[in-house]
Design an enzyme around this catalytic site. Structure first.
Site, PDB file in Angstrom:
ATOM      1  N   ASP A 181     -16.699   8.360  10.762  1.00 10.96           N
ATOM      2  CA  ASP A 181     -15.357   7.953  11.154  1.00 10.96           C
ATOM      3  C   ASP A 181     -15.434   6.766  12.111  1.00 10.96           C
ATOM      4  O   ASP A 181     -16.415   6.610  12.859  1.00 10.96           O
ATOM      5  CB  ASP A 181     -14.623   9.115  11.835  1.00 10.96           C
ATOM      6  CG  ASP A 181     -13.106   8.966  11.762  1.00 10.96           C
ATOM      7  OD1 ASP A 181     -12.485   9.649  10.933  1.00 10.96           O
ATOM      8  OD2 ASP A 181     -12.554   8.167  12.537  1.00 10.96           O
TER       9      ASP A 181
ATOM     10  N   ASN B 201     -12.745   8.737   1.925  1.00 15.05           N
ATOM     11  CA  ASN B 201     -11.398   9.136   2.315  1.00 15.05           C
ATOM     12  C   ASN B 201     -10.777   8.220   3.364  1.00 15.05           C
ATOM     13  O   ASN B 201      -9.556   8.232   3.538  1.00 15.05           O
ATOM     14  CB  ASN B 201     -11.477  10.577   2.858  1.00 15.05           C
ATOM     15  CG  ASN B 201     -10.240  11.003   3.581  1.00 15.05           C
ATOM     16  OD1 ASN B 201      -9.221  11.306   2.977  1.00 15.05           O
ATOM     17  ND2 ASN B 201     -10.311  11.034   4.918  1.00 15.05           N
TER      18      ASN B 201
ATOM     19  N   TYR C 146      -0.614  -1.093   0.425  1.00 13.15           N
ATOM     20  CA  TYR C 146      -1.123   0.262   0.228  1.00 13.15           C
ATOM     21  C   TYR C 146      -1.121   0.619  -1.255  1.00 13.15           C
ATOM     22  O   TYR C 146      -2.117   1.137  -1.783  1.00 13.15           O
ATOM     23  CB  TYR C 146      -0.263   1.246   1.012  1.00 13.15           C
ATOM     24  CG  TYR C 146      -0.798   2.656   1.028  1.00 13.15           C
ATOM     25  CD1 TYR C 146      -1.712   3.067   1.997  1.00 13.15           C
ATOM     26  CD2 TYR C 146      -0.386   3.591   0.078  1.00 13.15           C
ATOM     27  CE1 TYR C 146      -2.207   4.354   2.013  1.00 13.15           C
ATOM     28  CE2 TYR C 146      -0.876   4.885   0.089  1.00 13.15           C
ATOM     29  CZ  TYR C 146      -1.781   5.262   1.055  1.00 13.15           C
ATOM     30  OH  TYR C 146      -2.272   6.550   1.060  1.00 13.15           O
TER      31      TYR C 146
ATOM     32  N   LYS D 198      -4.454   1.354  -3.494  1.00 12.78           N
ATOM     33  CA  LYS D 198      -4.685   2.666  -4.090  1.00 12.78           C
ATOM     34  C   LYS D 198      -4.760   2.594  -5.616  1.00 12.78           C
ATOM     35  O   LYS D 198      -5.507   3.361  -6.241  1.00 12.78           O
ATOM     36  CB  LYS D 198      -3.605   3.649  -3.639  1.00 12.78           C
ATOM     37  CG  LYS D 198      -3.673   3.995  -2.161  1.00 12.78           C
ATOM     38  CD  LYS D 198      -5.012   4.613  -1.779  1.00 12.78           C
ATOM     39  CE  LYS D 198      -5.042   5.096  -0.337  1.00 12.78           C
ATOM     40  NZ  LYS D 198      -6.331   5.725   0.027  1.00 12.78           N
TER      41      LYS D 198
ATOM     42  N   ILE E 291       1.462  14.631   2.454  1.00 16.37           N
ATOM     43  CA  ILE E 291       0.777  15.785   3.021  1.00 16.37           C
ATOM     44  C   ILE E 291       1.347  16.107   4.400  1.00 16.37           C
ATOM     45  O   ILE E 291       1.664  15.207   5.188  1.00 16.37           O
ATOM     46  CB  ILE E 291      -0.740  15.513   3.105  1.00 16.37           C
ATOM     47  CG1 ILE E 291      -1.285  15.171   1.713  1.00 16.37           C
ATOM     48  CG2 ILE E 291      -1.475  16.715   3.692  1.00 16.37           C
ATOM     49  CD1 ILE E 291      -1.045  16.218   0.646  1.00 16.37           C
TER      50      ILE E 291
END
Length: 267
Positions: free
Chosen positions: A55, A108, A174, A178, A207
């Site tokens: 990270d 991710n 974005y 993606k 989410i």
């Protein structure tokens, strides 16, 4: 169905993980210190994998790894900036040096960027979002793939989004990034299938994160209403799908893009 009815839907609890499913394998999770990434790290550790939490936020990566170790898992943390190829190369090397090999990876790490129409979108934000969400996945696979091939094979899951197949006004960078992740996944899957590496993509819907929990109630209810399931997804539900794709149960799945979106993309 009203927005109130939408928000009363219940969330099922995932079944306990098979603690031997990933035994003897090392997994690298980028963006693994929080949110979906942390749920993925927990799920892989619960399945017996040694997990490297990578990270940009090294402090939280170390906290996440320490949490996994308290459960009896083998885990380690590494600082990684996916926009920097040298940082990614060092992170992958750390995983191999720490646990002896790399077998599994979940790419991710990602950012949202501002909301603005395409004709007004700030160029610097476009570059930042694409550098993280698309180039970051390329950089990660660029160094993960040779390591996984050297280990005799394995699997990669790239985190796309429902916006890898749908448009969304105000999010040109974005959405473009993606969509690009899906195409990159398919291409790499074609290239590495014969070398015993499976590469697939996952497309989460919206989410339920702290950010959305603290959002304007009307905006939150609107997002819920876009999902026929009547609720937002959970990070654990995304992790379950990714874990399946990384497992031997998905042994004939190559180059696929799997939605976990409560029906968002069905209409």
């Amino acid at each position: 169905m009203s927005s109130t009815e939408h928000s009363t839907s219940t969330t099922p609890t995932p079944a306990p993980a098979d603690r031997t499913e990933f035994a003897g394998r090392t997994a690298l999770v980028t963006g693994g210190a929080s949110g979906i990434g942390l749920a993925l790290a927990r799920r892989l550790a619960a399945g017996g994998a040694a997990v490297v939490v990578a990270d940009y936020d090294e402090e939280n990566a170390r906290k996440a790894a320490a949490e996994l170790e308290r459960t009896g898992a083998r885990a380690a943390a590494v600082a990684m900036d996916v926009t920097d190829p040298a940082s990614v190369e060092a992170g992958v090397r750390f995983a191999v040096d720490t646990f002896g090999a790399l077998h599994l990876a979940v790419n991710n790490a990602g950012i949202a960027g501002p909301s603005s129409p395409t004709g007004e979108y700030p160029v610097e934000d476009w570059n930042r979002v694409v550098a993280t969400n698309l180039s970051g996945v390329f950089h990660s696979m660029r160094y993960e793939l040779p390591a996984i091939v050297a280990a005799g094979g394995g699997a990669i899951v790239n985190m796309s989004s429902i916006l890898g197949t749908n448009g969304f006004a105000g999010s040109p960078a974005y959405v473009a990034a993606k969509h690009g992740v899906v195409g990159l996944t398919k291409t790499a899957a074609l290239e590495y299938a014969a070398q015993n590496v499976r590469i697939n993509a996952v497309g989460p819907g919206f989410i339920d994160t702290p950010l959305l929990r603290n959002a304007d109630p009307q905006a939150r209810e609107h997002l819920i209403s876009l999902h026929p399931a009547g609720r937002l997804g959970t990070a654990e539900e995304v992790a379950e799908l990714a874990a399946f794709l990384l497992s031997d149960r998905a042994s004939f799945i190559h180059g696929s893009y799997h939605l976990v979106d409560g029906g968002y993309s069905a209409p």
